[in-house]
Design an enzyme around this catalytic site. Structure first.
Site, PDB file in Angstrom:
ATOM      1  N   GLN A  12      10.296  97.202 -97.639  1.00  0.00           N
ATOM      2  CA  GLN A  12      10.565  96.730 -99.011  1.00  0.00           C
ATOM      3  C   GLN A  12      10.899  95.237 -99.045  1.00  0.00           C
ATOM      4  OE1 GLN A  12      13.465  98.377-102.333  1.00  0.00           O
ATOM      5  NE2 GLN A  12      14.659  97.145-100.911  1.00  0.00           N
ATOM      6  N   ALA A  82      14.131  97.141 -88.953  1.00  0.00           N
ATOM      7  CA  ALA A  82      15.231  98.035 -88.567  1.00  0.00           C
ATOM      8  C   ALA A  82      14.819  99.485 -88.733  1.00  0.00           C
ATOM      9  CB  ALA A  82      16.461  97.775 -89.442  1.00  0.00           C
ATOM     10  N   SER A  84      16.218 101.738 -90.764  1.00  0.00           N
ATOM     11  CA  SER A  84      17.139 101.373 -91.846  1.00  0.00           C
ATOM     12  C   SER A  84      17.717 102.562 -92.598  1.00  0.00           C
ATOM     13  CB  SER A  84      16.427 100.447 -92.840  1.00  0.00           C
ATOM     14  OG  SER A  84      15.493 101.193 -93.593  1.00  0.00           O
ATOM     15  N   THR A 125      24.607  94.323 -93.460  1.00  0.00           N
ATOM     16  CA  THR A 125      24.709  95.324 -94.510  1.00  0.00           C
ATOM     17  C   THR A 125      26.146  95.653 -94.910  1.00  0.00           C
ATOM     18  OG1 THR A 125      24.421  97.710 -94.906  1.00  0.00           O
ATOM     19  CG2 THR A 125      24.398  97.015 -92.625  1.00  0.00           C
ATOM     20  N   GLU A 127      27.124  98.497 -95.341  1.00  0.00           N
ATOM     21  CA  GLU A 127      27.507  99.688 -94.558  1.00  0.00           C
ATOM     22  C   GLU A 127      28.553  99.340 -93.499  1.00  0.00           C
ATOM     23  OE1 GLU A 127      26.547 103.118 -93.623  1.00  0.00           O
ATOM     24  OE2 GLU A 127      26.242 103.171 -95.773  1.00  0.00           O
ATOM     25  N   TYR A 150      24.040 103.823 -87.630  1.00  0.00           N
ATOM     26  CA  TYR A 150      23.315 102.696 -88.235  1.00  0.00           C
ATOM     27  C   TYR A 150      24.263 101.512 -88.448  1.00  0.00           C
ATOM     28  CZ  TYR A 150      21.385  99.848 -92.023  1.00  0.00           C
ATOM     29  OH  TYR A 150      20.960  98.781 -92.800  1.00  0.00           O
ATOM     30  N   LYS A 154      24.288  97.740 -86.718  1.00  0.00           N
ATOM     31  CA  LYS A 154      24.184  96.526 -87.529  1.00  0.00           C
ATOM     32  C   LYS A 154      25.388  95.598 -87.308  1.00  0.00           C
ATOM     33  CE  LYS A 154      20.358  96.649 -89.939  1.00  0.00           C
ATOM     34  NZ  LYS A 154      19.449  95.505 -90.129  1.00  0.00           N
ATOM     35  N   HIS A 180      19.939  97.452-102.280  1.00  0.00           N
ATOM     36  CA  HIS A 180      19.003  96.874-103.249  1.00  0.00           C
ATOM     37  C   HIS A 180      17.698  97.652-103.210  1.00  0.00           C
ATOM     38  CE1 HIS A 180      19.115  94.570 -99.486  1.00  0.00           C
ATOM     39  NE2 HIS A 180      17.803  94.507 -99.590  1.00  0.00           N
TER      40      HIS A 180
HETATM   41  P1  NAP Z   1      12.571  99.234 -94.699  1.00  0.00           P
HETATM   42  O1  NAP Z   1      11.801  99.288 -95.976  1.00  0.00           O
HETATM   43  O2  NAP Z   1      12.998 100.491 -94.043  1.00  0.00           O
HETATM   44  O3  NAP Z   1      11.689  98.381 -93.659  1.00  0.00           O
HETATM   45  C1  NAP Z   1      11.976  98.367 -92.290  1.00  0.00           C
HETATM   46  C2  NAP Z   1      10.902  97.562 -91.578  1.00  0.00           C
HETATM   47  O4  NAP Z   1      11.258  97.476 -90.174  1.00  0.00           O
HETATM   48  C3  NAP Z   1       9.485  98.131 -91.627  1.00  0.00           C
HETATM   49  O5  NAP Z   1       8.581  97.080 -91.864  1.00  0.00           O
HETATM   50  C4  NAP Z   1       9.269  98.678 -90.233  1.00  0.00           C
HETATM   51  O6  NAP Z   1       7.918  98.631 -89.819  1.00  0.00           O
HETATM   52  C5  NAP Z   1      10.064  97.668 -89.426  1.00  0.00           C
HETATM   53  N1  NAP Z   1      10.407  98.123 -88.080  1.00  0.00           N
HETATM   54  C6  NAP Z   1      11.144  99.213 -87.744  1.00  0.00           C
HETATM   55  N2  NAP Z   1      11.262  99.307 -86.413  1.00  0.00           N
HETATM   56  C7  NAP Z   1      10.605  98.246 -85.877  1.00  0.00           C
HETATM   57  C8  NAP Z   1      10.392  97.785 -84.564  1.00  0.00           C
HETATM   58  N3  NAP Z   1      10.857  98.449 -83.495  1.00  0.00           N
HETATM   59  N4  NAP Z   1       9.687  96.642 -84.378  1.00  0.00           N
HETATM   60  C9  NAP Z   1       9.197  95.959 -85.441  1.00  0.00           C
HETATM   61  N5  NAP Z   1       9.354  96.359 -86.726  1.00  0.00           N
HETATM   62  C10 NAP Z   1      10.058  97.484 -86.937  1.00  0.00           C
HETATM   63  O7  NAP Z   1      13.893  98.345 -94.898  1.00  0.00           O
HETATM   64  P2  NAP Z   1      14.315  97.387 -96.114  1.00  0.00           P
HETATM   65  O8  NAP Z   1      14.952  98.201 -97.182  1.00  0.00           O
HETATM   66  O9  NAP Z   1      13.188  96.483 -96.441  1.00  0.00           O
HETATM   67  O10 NAP Z   1      15.506  96.568 -95.445  1.00  0.00           O
HETATM   68  C11 NAP Z   1      15.252  95.379 -94.707  1.00  0.00           C
HETATM   69  C12 NAP Z   1      16.417  95.107 -93.768  1.00  0.00           C
HETATM   70  O11 NAP Z   1      17.610  94.914 -94.514  1.00  0.00           O
HETATM   71  C13 NAP Z   1      16.726  96.236 -92.783  1.00  0.00           C
HETATM   72  O12 NAP Z   1      17.149  95.637 -91.575  1.00  0.00           O
HETATM   73  C14 NAP Z   1      17.899  96.981 -93.430  1.00  0.00           C
HETATM   74  O13 NAP Z   1      18.666  97.636 -92.447  1.00  0.00           O
HETATM   75  C15 NAP Z   1      18.627  95.815 -94.075  1.00  0.00           C
HETATM   76  N6  NAP Z   1      19.365  96.145 -95.283  1.00  0.00           N
HETATM   77  C16 NAP Z   1      18.758  96.783 -96.314  1.00  0.00           C
HETATM   78  C17 NAP Z   1      19.449  97.042 -97.484  1.00  0.00           C
HETATM   79  C18 NAP Z   1      18.794  97.731 -98.645  1.00  0.00           C
HETATM   80  O14 NAP Z   1      19.517  98.212 -99.523  1.00  0.00           O
HETATM   81  N7  NAP Z   1      17.463  97.770 -98.714  1.00  0.00           N
HETATM   82  C19 NAP Z   1      20.795  96.624 -97.606  1.00  0.00           C
HETATM   83  C20 NAP Z   1      21.395  95.963 -96.530  1.00  0.00           C
HETATM   84  C21 NAP Z   1      20.668  95.707 -95.374  1.00  0.00           C
HETATM   85  P3  NAP Z   1       6.917  99.910 -89.742  1.00  0.00           P
HETATM   86  O15 NAP Z   1       6.017  99.785 -90.915  1.00  0.00           O
HETATM   87  O16 NAP Z   1       6.220  99.691 -88.445  1.00  0.00           O
HETATM   88  O17 NAP Z   1       7.762 101.156 -89.754  1.00  0.00           O
HETATM   89  N1  GDD Z   2      19.082 109.312 -99.099  1.00  0.00           N
HETATM   90  C1  GDD Z   2      19.780 110.210 -99.798  1.00  0.00           C
HETATM   91  N2  GDD Z   2      19.188 111.388-100.152  1.00  0.00           N
HETATM   92  N3  GDD Z   2      21.043 109.917-100.158  1.00  0.00           N
HETATM   93  C2  GDD Z   2      21.719 110.813-100.900  1.00  0.00           C
HETATM   94  C3  GDD Z   2      21.164 112.031-101.285  1.00  0.00           C
HETATM   95  C4  GDD Z   2      19.829 112.346-100.888  1.00  0.00           C
HETATM   96  O1  GDD Z   2      19.284 113.392-101.187  1.00  0.00           O
HETATM   97  N4  GDD Z   2      22.079 112.695-102.020  1.00  0.00           N
HETATM   98  C5  GDD Z   2      23.174 111.942-102.071  1.00  0.00           C
HETATM   99  N5  GDD Z   2      22.958 110.793-101.394  1.00  0.00           N
HETATM  100  C6  GDD Z   2      23.939 109.703-101.195  1.00  0.00           C
HETATM  101  C7  GDD Z   2      24.166 109.328 -99.729  1.00  0.00           C
HETATM  102  O2  GDD Z   2      25.042 110.283 -99.119  1.00  0.00           O
HETATM  103  C8  GDD Z   2      24.781 107.947 -99.906  1.00  0.00           C
HETATM  104  O3  GDD Z   2      26.159 108.064-100.178  1.00  0.00           O
HETATM  105  C9  GDD Z   2      24.089 107.405-101.166  1.00  0.00           C
HETATM  106  O4  GDD Z   2      23.443 108.529-101.786  1.00  0.00           O
HETATM  107  C10 GDD Z   2      23.060 106.315-100.903  1.00  0.00           C
HETATM  108  O5  GDD Z   2      22.183 106.777 -99.896  1.00  0.00           O
HETATM  109  P1  GDD Z   2      20.852 105.950 -99.519  1.00  0.00           P
HETATM  110  O6  GDD Z   2      20.052 105.681-100.744  1.00  0.00           O
HETATM  111  O7  GDD Z   2      20.190 106.679 -98.400  1.00  0.00           O
HETATM  112  O8  GDD Z   2      21.405 104.520 -99.064  1.00  0.00           O
HETATM  113  P2  GDD Z   2      22.616 104.116 -98.108  1.00  0.00           P
HETATM  114  O9  GDD Z   2      23.692 103.556 -98.978  1.00  0.00           O
HETATM  115  O10 GDD Z   2      22.963 105.189 -97.176  1.00  0.00           O
HETATM  116  O11 GDD Z   2      21.960 102.954 -97.234  1.00  0.00           O
HETATM  117  C11 GDD Z   2      21.161 101.925 -97.846  1.00  0.00           C
HETATM  118  O12 GDD Z   2      21.965 100.825 -98.206  1.00  0.00           O
HETATM  119  C12 GDD Z   2      22.598 100.156 -97.107  1.00  0.00           C
HETATM  120  C13 GDD Z   2      23.450  99.025 -97.692  1.00  0.00           C
HETATM  121  O13 GDD Z   2      24.661  99.514 -98.165  1.00  0.00           O
HETATM  122  C14 GDD Z   2      20.073 101.529 -96.829  1.00  0.00           C
HETATM  123  O14 GDD Z   2      19.165 100.673 -97.447  1.00  0.00           O
HETATM  124  C15 GDD Z   2      20.676 100.813 -95.634  1.00  0.00           C
HETATM  125  O15 GDD Z   2      19.625 100.321 -94.797  1.00  0.00           O
HETATM  126  C16 GDD Z   2      21.528  99.649 -96.154  1.00  0.00           C
HETATM  127  O16 GDD Z   2      22.103  98.951 -95.072  1.00  0.00           O
END
Ligand code: NAP
Ligand code: GDD
Length: 323
Positions: A12, A82, A84, A125, A127, A150, A154, A180
């Site tokens: 994403q 990651a 993720s 993050t 987290e 996770y 991180k 996000h």
């Molecule tokens: P995402 O959609 O799950 O994307 C993860 C990416 O990492 C994919 O492109 C995946 O590639 C790649 N990847 C995984 N393992 C790899 C490896 N061994 N070598 C190279 N590439 C690899 O994650 P996102 O939501 O865009 O998040 C981006 C980053 O921000 C992550 O590090 C996540 O932990 C961090 N983050 C996200 C959030 C959030 O809410 N989205 C918040 C805080 C931090 P493939 O296509 O090959 O699987």
């Molecule tokens: N995924 C998921 N699926 N979560 C659920 C569900 C379900 O069916 N039901 C309840 N939840 C609750 C989870 O227990 C968690 O408390 C909350 O919804 C958010 O879950 P996720 O959307 O999976 O996100 P996250 O907060 O665990 O993690 C995401 O945000 C982090 C930043 O705070 C990810 O993007 C992480 O990579 C990122 O670091």
């Protein structure tokens, strides 16, 4: 022309960041690992799949990272790759650590040794905070107490980033981003799982969404806004760490309210069931960030609010499913 290397280009954030940087005339390189079913749908969705230079490498393979750094010689490196998904990290703690923790260290080391002028962004993050804030509000000074493999992986990467800045003078920053989301969010995350499920129910393609803990609260923002903060962090005089968030928190029940109401369904109870498989061994109950530092120093603030975000995602899922 500036050169940026993005790991996690197919995810994403990788896609939104690439779009932002292309709009700023960067040459964008995206690290691609070898997997069987390659999926460029996020880049296609944003219309930029032809504009990225793909480079082979895997975060777990230091030789490949060294090769990429030596070949690309990037001005900026955004480490977004990651495992993720928090839920999976209990089932696969070693893979999660190999990629998120040691992978980041390998990348930092490749940059330090072979191209130390590159500026480095680490995707940290909220987290990492766990439930440590007694008032439920987190900023850059909140103590860390990671609650999942996770989050622990991180936190290792976060401190390594800080350490490489302090030890070797690298321009290395850690962006502590809160949740996000966007229309290209992975479907396993709760927002997209709900918006996709609601769209399917509306179109008669499904009749139920199975969820875990409905009481969890998150500070949800729009990915398109958050990648701008990543870029801004690397444009500062000094490398520093920032919390990026909206400052507003909502429960999963509120998310369900907005998503179902947007398609004209008031009473969502009959469409939602609780499945213990989606509950976590240790939960992070509430996240609410404080973004004062980012507002003041980066002049950044979120543009899309919670309701707009959820409606945008439901609309995108409806459109996709109708096709
Ligand atoms: P995402 O959609 O799950 O994307 C993860 C990416 O990492 C994919 O492109 C995946 O590639 C790649 N990847 C995984 N393992 C790899 C490896 N061994 N070598 C190279 N590439 C690899 O994650 P996102 O939501 O865009 O998040 C981006 C980053 O921000 C992550 O590090 C996540 O932990 C961090 N983050 C996200 C959030 C959030 O809410 N989205 C918040 C805080 C931090 P493939 O296509 O090959 O699987
Ligand atoms: N995924 C998921 N699926 N979560 C659920 C569900 C379900 O069916 N039901 C309840 N939840 C609750 C989870 O227990 C968690 O408390 C909350 O919804 C958010 O879950 P996720 O959307 O999976 O996100 P996250 O907060 O665990 O993690 C995401 O945000 C982090 C930043 O705070 C990810 O993007 C992480 O990579 C990122 O670091």
């Amino acid at each position: 022309m500036k050169k940026a290397l993005i790991t996690g280009i197919t995810g994403q954030d990788g896609a939104y960041l690439a779009k932002l940087l292309l709009g700023k005339d960067y040459k964008v390189y995206g690290l691609i690992r070898r997997i069987v079913n390659r999926d460029f749908s996020n880049l296609e969705y944003l219309g930029i799949d032809k504009d990225i230079e793909l480079v082979d490498g895997d975060l777990t393979d230091e030789a490949s990272l060294i090769n990429v750094i030596k070949t690309v010689k990037p001005d900026e490196v955004y480490n977004l790759a990651a495992q993720s998904f928090v839920g999976t990290s209990w089932d696969q703690p070693l893979v999660t650590s190999e990629i998120n923790a040691l992978g980041t260290l390998k990348l930092l080391n490749a940059i330090k040794t072979h191209w130390p002028t590159a500026k480095f962004y680490q995707a940290a993050t909220s987290e990492m905070f766990g439930n440590s804030a007694t008032d439920g509000i987190q900023n850059e000074n909140t103590p860390f107490h990671p609650r999942s493999p996770y989050a622990i992986s991180k936190l290792f990467a976060h401190w390594m980033t800080v350490n490489y800045k302090e030890s070797f003078g690298m321009f290395a920053v850690s962006g502590i981003l809160f949740n996000h989301e966007s229309p290209i969010r992975g479907k396993e995350f709760v927002t997209r799982k709900i918006t996709d499920g609601v769209a399917k129910i509306k179109l008669g393609l499904a009749d139920e969404i199975k969820l875990g803990n409905l009481d969890a609260k998150r500070d949800w923002g729009f990915a398109g806004d958050y990648v701008e903060a990543m870029w801004l962090m690397l444009q500062q005089e000094e490398a520093d760490n920032y919390v990026i968030c909206t400052g507003k928190t909502h429960s999963i029940r509120e998310l369900l309210d907005v998503a179902f109401q947007h398609v004209g369904i008031k009473d969502w109870d009959k469409y939602v069931s609780i499945d213990p498989r989606f509950k976590r061994p240790a939960e992070l109950h509430i996240l609410t960030g404080k973004n004062d530092k980012a507002k003041e120093k980066l002049n950044w603030q979120p543009k899309v609010d919670f309701e707009e975000l959820v409606k945008m995602m439901v609309d995108a899922d409806l459109k996709r499913l109708k096709k």
